[in-house]
Design a protein around this motif. Structure first.
Motif, PDB file in Angstrom:
ATOM      1  N   LEU A  63       4.854   5.115   0.072  1.00  0.00           N
ATOM      2  CA  LEU A  63       4.463   5.177   1.480  1.00  0.00           C
ATOM      3  C   LEU A  63       3.042   5.711   1.629  1.00  0.00           C
ATOM      4  CD1 LEU A  63       7.733   6.487   3.176  1.00  0.00           C
ATOM      5  CD2 LEU A  63       6.852   4.149   3.123  1.00  0.00           C
ATOM      6  N   GLU A  64       2.678   6.722   0.835  1.00  0.00           N
ATOM      7  CA  GLU A  64       1.324   7.274   0.907  1.00  0.00           C
ATOM      8  C   GLU A  64       0.303   6.269   0.378  1.00  0.00           C
ATOM      9  OE1 GLU A  64      -1.896   9.589   1.667  1.00  0.00           O
ATOM     10  OE2 GLU A  64       0.161   9.771   2.421  1.00  0.00           O
ATOM     11  N   ILE A  65       0.659   5.560  -0.682  1.00  0.00           N
ATOM     12  CA  ILE A  65      -0.247   4.528  -1.200  1.00  0.00           C
ATOM     13  C   ILE A  65      -0.470   3.453  -0.141  1.00  0.00           C
ATOM     14  CG2 ILE A  65      -0.485   2.683  -2.904  1.00  0.00           C
ATOM     15  CD1 ILE A  65       1.108   4.500  -4.839  1.00  0.00           C
ATOM     16  N   CYS A  66       0.619   2.991   0.488  1.00  0.00           N
ATOM     17  CA  CYS A  66       0.509   1.984   1.533  1.00  0.00           C
ATOM     18  C   CYS A  66      -0.361   2.490   2.679  1.00  0.00           C
ATOM     19  CB  CYS A  66       1.899   1.607   2.042  1.00  0.00           C
ATOM     20  SG  CYS A  66       1.913   0.250   3.227  1.00  0.00           S
ATOM     21  N   ARG A  67      -0.159   3.741   3.066  1.00  0.00           N
ATOM     22  CA  ARG A  67      -0.960   4.335   4.148  1.00  0.00           C
ATOM     23  C   ARG A  67      -2.443   4.300   3.804  1.00  0.00           C
ATOM     24  NH1 ARG A  67       1.482   8.691   4.187  1.00  0.00           N
ATOM     25  NH2 ARG A  67       2.861   8.373   5.967  1.00  0.00           N
ATOM     26  N   ARG A  68      -2.783   4.650   2.569  1.00  0.00           N
ATOM     27  CA  ARG A  68      -4.192   4.673   2.160  1.00  0.00           C
ATOM     28  C   ARG A  68      -4.786   3.270   2.086  1.00  0.00           C
ATOM     29  NH1 ARG A  68      -5.120   9.536  -2.255  1.00  0.00           N
ATOM     30  NH2 ARG A  68      -3.886  11.121  -1.161  1.00  0.00           N
ATOM     31  N   LEU A  69      -4.002   2.320   1.582  1.00  0.00           N
ATOM     32  CA  LEU A  69      -4.498   0.952   1.503  1.00  0.00           C
ATOM     33  C   LEU A  69      -4.794   0.387   2.891  1.00  0.00           C
ATOM     34  CD1 LEU A  69      -2.130  -0.575  -1.229  1.00  0.00           C
ATOM     35  CD2 LEU A  69      -4.572  -0.130  -1.466  1.00  0.00           C
ATOM     36  N   LYS A  70      -3.902   0.647   3.828  1.00  0.00           N
ATOM     37  CA  LYS A  70      -4.064   0.080   5.165  1.00  0.00           C
ATOM     38  C   LYS A  70      -5.110   0.825   5.988  1.00  0.00           C
ATOM     39  CE  LYS A  70      -1.161  -3.125   4.375  1.00  0.00           C
ATOM     40  NZ  LYS A  70      -1.643  -4.528   4.249  1.00  0.00           N
ATOM     41  N   LYS A  71      -5.465   2.021   5.579  1.00  0.00           N
ATOM     42  CA  LYS A  71      -6.467   2.807   6.304  1.00  0.00           C
ATOM     43  C   LYS A  71      -7.875   2.374   5.949  1.00  0.00           C
ATOM     44  CE  LYS A  71      -7.714   7.621   7.290  1.00  0.00           C
ATOM     45  NZ  LYS A  71      -7.416   9.048   6.985  1.00  0.00           N
ATOM     46  N   ARG A  72      -8.079   1.893   4.716  1.00  0.00           N
ATOM     47  CA  ARG A  72      -9.414   1.508   4.261  1.00  0.00           C
ATOM     48  C   ARG A  72      -9.745   0.088   4.701  1.00  0.00           C
ATOM     49  NH1 ARG A  72      -9.904   3.781  -1.968  1.00  0.00           N
ATOM     50  NH2 ARG A  72      -9.426   5.971  -1.507  1.00  0.00           N
ATOM     51  N   PRO A  73     -10.903  -0.122   5.331  1.00  0.00           N
ATOM     52  CA  PRO A  73     -11.268  -1.468   5.796  1.00  0.00           C
ATOM     53  C   PRO A  73     -11.262  -2.514   4.687  1.00  0.00           C
ATOM     54  CG  PRO A  73     -12.743   0.171   6.743  1.00  0.00           C
ATOM     55  CD  PRO A  73     -11.908   0.888   5.723  1.00  0.00           C
ATOM     56  N   GLU A  74     -11.681  -2.120   3.475  1.00  0.00           N
ATOM     57  CA  GLU A  74     -11.781  -3.099   2.392  1.00  0.00           C
ATOM     58  C   GLU A  74     -10.426  -3.518   1.836  1.00  0.00           C
ATOM     59  OE1 GLU A  74     -12.672   1.000   0.493  1.00  0.00           O
ATOM     60  OE2 GLU A  74     -12.959  -0.046   2.411  1.00  0.00           O
ATOM     61  N   THR A  75      -9.368  -2.752   2.125  1.00  0.00           N
ATOM     62  CA  THR A  75      -8.036  -3.102   1.622  1.00  0.00           C
ATOM     63  C   THR A  75      -7.001  -3.237   2.733  1.00  0.00           C
ATOM     64  OG1 THR A  75      -7.540  -0.749   1.226  1.00  0.00           O
ATOM     65  CG2 THR A  75      -8.419  -2.010  -0.618  1.00  0.00           C
ATOM     66  N   SER A  76      -7.408  -3.099   3.985  1.00  0.00           N
ATOM     67  CA  SER A  76      -6.439  -3.084   5.091  1.00  0.00           C
ATOM     68  C   SER A  76      -5.679  -4.397   5.236  1.00  0.00           C
ATOM     69  CB  SER A  76      -7.147  -2.745   6.407  1.00  0.00           C
ATOM     70  OG  SER A  76      -8.108  -3.741   6.723  1.00  0.00           O
ATOM     71  N   SER A  77      -6.298  -5.509   4.841  1.00  0.00           N
ATOM     72  CA  SER A  77      -5.613  -6.801   4.962  1.00  0.00           C
ATOM     73  C   SER A  77      -4.943  -7.231   3.663  1.00  0.00           C
ATOM     74  CB  SER A  77      -6.610  -7.882   5.403  1.00  0.00           C
ATOM     75  OG  SER A  77      -7.649  -8.036   4.456  1.00  0.00           O
ATOM     76  N   MET A  78      -4.974  -6.385   2.643  1.00  0.00           N
ATOM     77  CA  MET A  78      -4.344  -6.715   1.356  1.00  0.00           C
ATOM     78  C   MET A  78      -2.821  -6.702   1.522  1.00  0.00           C
ATOM     79  SD  MET A  78      -4.919  -4.797  -2.307  1.00  0.00           S
ATOM     80  CE  MET A  78      -6.668  -5.251  -2.292  1.00  0.00           C
ATOM     81  N   PRO A  79      -2.144  -7.807   1.217  1.00  0.00           N
ATOM     82  CA  PRO A  79      -0.687  -7.849   1.399  1.00  0.00           C
ATOM     83  C   PRO A  79       0.044  -6.857   0.494  1.00  0.00           C
ATOM     84  CG  PRO A  79      -1.589 -10.065   1.178  1.00  0.00           C
ATOM     85  CD  PRO A  79      -2.680  -9.114   0.802  1.00  0.00           C
ATOM     86  N   VAL A  80       1.063  -6.213   1.045  1.00  0.00           N
ATOM     87  CA  VAL A  80       1.891  -5.257   0.308  1.00  0.00           C
ATOM     88  C   VAL A  80       3.357  -5.626   0.500  1.00  0.00           C
ATOM     89  CG1 VAL A  80       2.636  -2.857   0.110  1.00  0.00           C
ATOM     90  CG2 VAL A  80       0.219  -3.377   0.520  1.00  0.00           C
ATOM     91  N   ILE A  81       4.075  -5.765  -0.611  1.00  0.00           N
ATOM     92  CA  ILE A  81       5.524  -5.912  -0.562  1.00  0.00           C
ATOM     93  C   ILE A  81       6.142  -4.680  -1.196  1.00  0.00           C
ATOM     94  CG2 ILE A  81       7.534  -7.217  -1.362  1.00  0.00           C
ATOM     95  CD1 ILE A  81       5.877  -9.715  -1.352  1.00  0.00           C
ATOM     96  N   MET A  82       7.000  -3.996  -0.459  1.00  0.00           N
ATOM     97  CA  MET A  82       7.630  -2.784  -0.961  1.00  0.00           C
ATOM     98  C   MET A  82       8.864  -3.114  -1.782  1.00  0.00           C
ATOM     99  SD  MET A  82       7.486  -0.215   2.305  1.00  0.00           S
ATOM    100  CE  MET A  82       8.688  -1.246   3.148  1.00  0.00           C
ATOM    101  N   LEU A  83       9.029  -2.396  -2.882  1.00  0.00           N
ATOM    102  CA  LEU A  83      10.240  -2.462  -3.699  1.00  0.00           C
ATOM    103  C   LEU A  83      10.923  -1.111  -3.588  1.00  0.00           C
ATOM    104  CD1 LEU A  83       8.724  -4.051  -6.935  1.00  0.00           C
ATOM    105  CD2 LEU A  83       9.883  -5.243  -5.065  1.00  0.00           C
ATOM    106  N   THR A  84      12.180  -1.104  -3.210  1.00  0.00           N
ATOM    107  CA  THR A  84      12.854   0.176  -3.043  1.00  0.00           C
ATOM    108  C   THR A  84      14.319   0.090  -3.420  1.00  0.00           C
ATOM    109  OG1 THR A  84      13.500   1.870  -1.441  1.00  0.00           O
ATOM    110  CG2 THR A  84      13.199  -0.356  -0.592  1.00  0.00           C
TER     111      THR A  84
END
Length: 228
Positions: A63-84
């Protein structure tokens, strides 16, 4: 779609190796990480087209990794699929609210996961209603070809899924679009429990539209409509 780069972040060795094998066999270029501490560096150097992200990780959780990725403009549109491994709905919803594009609950079949990955990678925005020109109304401007949106002159960062959802709503403006229809056209899938996923993404999209959030109307018991 083969040749896309995928970063797998998974702490269980067997699962990590299974994912590496299946994705590589499908033609993807794969890098793996077993904890959260090295992910941001790997994202910068590898520049993946999609991140498969386990929720429970040592060092830094998913969740923290996802939060950081989506907060940064250069990675905000990078698709993320969660595995849980967690089946509770709240864990999935939190991840989606942070900007994840999809989720897969363990144990999962490699075939299902591959379908989900391909569906997310296909979510490039469609061109608008045939003109190829940006769509504008008042302070909202959407360029379907450039995949950009401006709200009162300020650029808004949308994920690929959010952009495709907005595109679909605008294309059908004035018409009620059911959750089932949006699942078929935006998510290209129809798994049980996805109606809540539509609602979560609508909520995130409204937040990013700011003063124009109410242009997406809720039609109770049916779906959503973009004001004509």
């Amino acid at each position: 779609m083969a040749g896309n780069k995928i970063l797998v972040v998974e702490d269980h060795q067997d699962t990590r190796e299974l994912l590496d094998y299946n994705l590589s066999a499908a033609g993807f270029e794969v890098r793996t990480a077993q904890d959260g501490t090295s992910v941001m560096d790997l994202v910068r150097t590898f520049q993946p087209d999609l991140v498969l992200l386990d929720l429970m990780l040592p060092g830094m959780d998913g969740l923290e990794i996802c939060r950081r990725l989506k907060k940064r403009p250069e990675t905000s549109s990078m698709p993320v699929i969660m595995l849980t491994a967690k089946g509770e709905e709240v864990d999935r919803i939190v991840g989606l609210e942070l900007g994840a594009d999809d989720y897969v609950v363990k144990p999962f079949s490699p075939r299902e996961l591959m379908l989900r990955i391909k569906a997310v990678l296909r979510r490039a925005p469609e061109v608008d209603e045939g003109s190829g020109q940006p769509w504008e109304r008042e302070g909202l401007r959407v360029d379907f070809e450039a995949h950009t949106i401006e709200v009162d002159g300020e650029s808004a960062q949308l994920t690929a899924t959010e952009f495709k959802l907005l595109s679909e709503l605008i294309k059908g403006k004035g018409k009620v679009q059911t959750r089932d229809h949006l699942l078929d056209t935006v998510w290209d899938t129809h798994f049980e429990g996805y109606s809540r996923t539509v609602d979560t993404h609508i909520r995130r999209l409204r937040q990013k539209l700011g003063a124009y959030a109410d242009w997406i109307e809720t039609v109770r018991g049916v779906g959503y409509r973009f004001k004509s």
